[in-house]
Scaffold this active site. Structure first.
Site, PDB file in Angstrom:
ATOM      1  N   HIS A 254      69.717  59.121  73.858  1.00  0.00           N
ATOM      2  CA  HIS A 254      68.480  59.901  73.752  1.00  0.00           C
ATOM      3  C   HIS A 254      68.190  60.254  72.296  1.00  0.00           C
ATOM      4  O   HIS A 254      67.071  60.038  71.798  1.00  0.00           O
ATOM      5  CB  HIS A 254      68.618  61.164  74.599  1.00  0.00           C
ATOM      6  CG  HIS A 254      67.416  62.056  74.583  1.00  0.00           C
ATOM      7  ND1 HIS A 254      66.486  62.076  75.599  1.00  0.00           N
ATOM      8  CD2 HIS A 254      66.982  62.978  73.673  1.00  0.00           C
ATOM      9  CE1 HIS A 254      65.537  62.949  75.317  1.00  0.00           C
ATOM     10  NE2 HIS A 254      65.819  63.521  74.151  1.00  0.00           N
ATOM     11  N   GLU A 255      69.183  60.793  71.609  1.00  0.00           N
ATOM     12  CA  GLU A 255      68.964  61.203  70.222  1.00  0.00           C
ATOM     13  C   GLU A 255      68.774  59.998  69.303  1.00  0.00           C
ATOM     14  O   GLU A 255      68.041  60.085  68.310  1.00  0.00           O
ATOM     15  CB  GLU A 255      70.111  62.083  69.737  1.00  0.00           C
ATOM     16  CG  GLU A 255      70.311  63.373  70.527  1.00  0.00           C
ATOM     17  CD  GLU A 255      69.045  64.218  70.666  1.00  0.00           C
ATOM     18  OE1 GLU A 255      68.146  64.119  69.802  1.00  0.00           O
ATOM     19  OE2 GLU A 255      68.944  64.969  71.656  1.00  0.00           O
ATOM     20  N   HIS A 258      65.132  59.207  69.183  1.00  0.00           N
ATOM     21  CA  HIS A 258      64.436  60.005  68.166  1.00  0.00           C
ATOM     22  C   HIS A 258      64.702  59.449  66.770  1.00  0.00           C
ATOM     23  O   HIS A 258      63.786  59.279  65.961  1.00  0.00           O
ATOM     24  CB  HIS A 258      64.921  61.453  68.225  1.00  0.00           C
ATOM     25  CG  HIS A 258      64.405  62.242  69.387  1.00  0.00           C
ATOM     26  ND1 HIS A 258      63.060  62.418  69.632  1.00  0.00           N
ATOM     27  CD2 HIS A 258      65.059  62.925  70.368  1.00  0.00           C
ATOM     28  CE1 HIS A 258      62.907  63.180  70.706  1.00  0.00           C
ATOM     29  NE2 HIS A 258      64.102  63.487  71.176  1.00  0.00           N
ATOM     30  N   GLU A 284      59.396  62.032  72.134  1.00  0.00           N
ATOM     31  CA  GLU A 284      60.125  62.000  73.399  1.00  0.00           C
ATOM     32  C   GLU A 284      59.935  60.687  74.133  1.00  0.00           C
ATOM     33  O   GLU A 284      60.813  60.255  74.889  1.00  0.00           O
ATOM     34  CB  GLU A 284      59.708  63.171  74.286  1.00  0.00           C
ATOM     35  CG  GLU A 284      60.306  64.491  73.885  1.00  0.00           C
ATOM     36  CD  GLU A 284      61.823  64.503  73.935  1.00  0.00           C
ATOM     37  OE1 GLU A 284      62.409  63.969  74.909  1.00  0.00           O
ATOM     38  OE2 GLU A 284      62.436  65.041  73.003  1.00  0.00           O
TER      39      GLU A 284
END
Length: 489
Positions: A254-255, A258, A284
């Site tokens: 997830h990170e 980003h 997101e």
């Protein structure tokens, strides 16, 4: 020097100082000694004061009036500087400084309260944060909806009303899907202990597999995983749980989503208004499509299953199909960041409604825990067992990030649109994902979205990448198909 060049030279230094402020925040959540909290609050306040003075410098207004845009990059830069200047000019300097100092202190109070399961220790500080952000919202709104004024910090052009309508459409189809799934047999879950060193080793391998460039970044641990920075210094954090390595692996992926967005932006935009993600909703979309549509796909989890066997040996899951079901297991839970794809947005909807009520004044901080617990029981059908699974689980409100939560679900909607287009553009994607090769997917995202940074407005960024206006329909279709197949509905 032309007015535009003078404006951009001044703006470049402002963005460099903002990056330094961000690095202070990263340090506070990863490495700062506990006793440094009061001094760090003063440092945050001092930098906030300097940044506010620069963002409201009267020369910006003069330069904007005289600046001429010769191309789309200049047009976009002027648009973003004008938006920032108009907003900052409405906020008194002493208020900007006080918000920075108070939220810096509040972060530590929240972290300690979360460990101690002590809501009462946090609420007085949260009350100060809410009061300051309400004051700021009223100043910016200038008679319009205060919540929308805060939301614009994270998703320019959005409103609470339009997001509320989108969320109602999500709820209409997600709740029946969730209910139907929960009536079916639950796939097996992990039952063994996974050592931290093994989790972190595989976590780093996953980060690299998704294109994270550690020449310009690093991976650390934090209570609440996050990504920080842009351009040539983009850092991520993760966390470990001996009983749930997916928490570590999918937080990392997830990170990385980003971070890959920030690392993928065209270098000509470095330290300009276009040199970072255009909005948190678009941001997101990258983290969620990396984590879910790619990272939790049947093909990629087949590869991950082999990696986990190599790292941990036999961990009790028999084969790739059982592992895919385990990764995508829909089950009751309290934690938003650990929620399955079907129920995740229901966690966000709860927070969205509550924080709108807080900013409007319809809900007081003293009543917040009861409101949270009541709403959770109504939405999920069971009760919060402890504060760290309820009101204290998220870092956002301690940092004053009101208006941030809805961008998580907006990002899911955007990710649904992007995934639909990606699958059409790369029909053989699963062949590569089954080998742990994400390059066609991440390359498509970089080419069609990431490289442009803040060049276009949020919705136009998605429309440019997909050729269609954003809609919740692709996300809902994807979820219904994936989980209907998985649970044989």
């Amino acid at each position: 020097m032309t007015a535009y060049k003078a404006l951009m030279a001044f703006t470049r230094d402002t963005h460099a100082l903002a990056q330094i402020a961000g690095r202070l925040g990263w340090d506070q959540e990863t490495m700062m000694p506990l006793g440094a909290t009061p001094q760090r609050a003063e440092e945050h306040g001092a930098l906030a004061s300097v940044l506010h003075a620069r963002r409201t410098d009267p020369r910006i207004g003069d330069w904007l009036e005289a600046a001429k845009a010769d191309d789309e990059v200049a047009v976009a830069n002027i648009r973003e500087v004008r938006r920032s200047y108009a907003r900052a000019s409405k906020v008194p300097a002493n208020l900007a400084t006080e918000i920075a100092k108070t939220t810096s202190l509040a972060h530590r109070v929240w972290a300690e309260a979360r460990v101690n399961e002590d809501v009462a220790a946090f609420l007085p500080m949260l009350e100060k944060v809410v009061a300051l952000r309400r004051e700021e919202a009223l100043a910016i709104a200038d008679g319009s909806d205060p919540y929308d004024a805060l939301l614009a910090d994270y998703e320019p052009g959005a409103s609470g009303e339009t997001i509320g309508q989108m969320f109602a459409a999500l709820r209409l189809r997600l709740v029946p899907l969730r209910n139907a799934i929960l009536e079916m047999p639950v796939p097996e879950k992990l039952t063994v202990v996974f050592d931290e060193s093994g989790q972190l080793a595989l976590s780093e391998k996953l980060a690299l597999a998704f294109g994270y460039d550690k020449t310009y970044g690093r991976i650390d641990k934090a209570v609440h995983p996050f990504s920080s920075g842009s351009g040539l210094d983009v850092r991520i954090t993760t966390r470990t749980n001996p009983h749930d390595p997916f928490n570590c692996f999918y937080s990392t992926i997830h990170e990385v989503g980003h971070a890959a967005y920030e690392q993928g932006i065209d270098r000509q935009y470095l330290l300009t208004p276009l040199g970072s993600g255009v909005s948190m909703g678009v941001h997101e979309s990258q983290s969620r499509i990396y984590e879910n549509q790619i990272g939790r796909s049947r093909s990629f989890t087949g590869w991950l299953f082999g990696q986990m066997r190599d790292q941990f040996g036999d961990f009790g899951i028999a084969n790739e199909d059982a592992f895919y079901a385990c990764v995508n297991r829909v089950a009751n839970g309290f934690i938003r960041t650990e929620a399955d794809e079907v129920q995740y947005n229901l966690h966000v909807l709860l927070r969205f409604d509550i924080e709108r009520a807080l900013i409007s004044g319809d809900l007081q901080v003293s009543d917040l825990e009861a409101a949270w617990n009541d709403r959770f029981a109504a939405d999920f059908g069971y009760s919060i067992d402890k504060p760290s699974n309820g009101i204290l689980q998220d870092v956002h409100w301690s940092e004053g990030l009101f208006g941030y939560f809805p961008t998580y679900s907006l990002g899911n909607v955007y990710a649904g649109c992007l995934h639909e287009s990606l699958r059409k553009a790369v029909p053989d994607l699963d062949t590569d994902l089954a080998k742990g090769d994400t390059s066609k997917a991440t390359g498509w995202l970089r080419e069609h979205l990431q490289q442009f940074g803040g060049l276009r407005t949020p919705r136009d960024t998605i429309s440019h990448a997909t050729g269609a206006e954003p809609s919740e329909e692709p996300l809902l279709n994807y979820l219904e198909k994936k989980f209907s197949d998985l649970y044989e509905l």
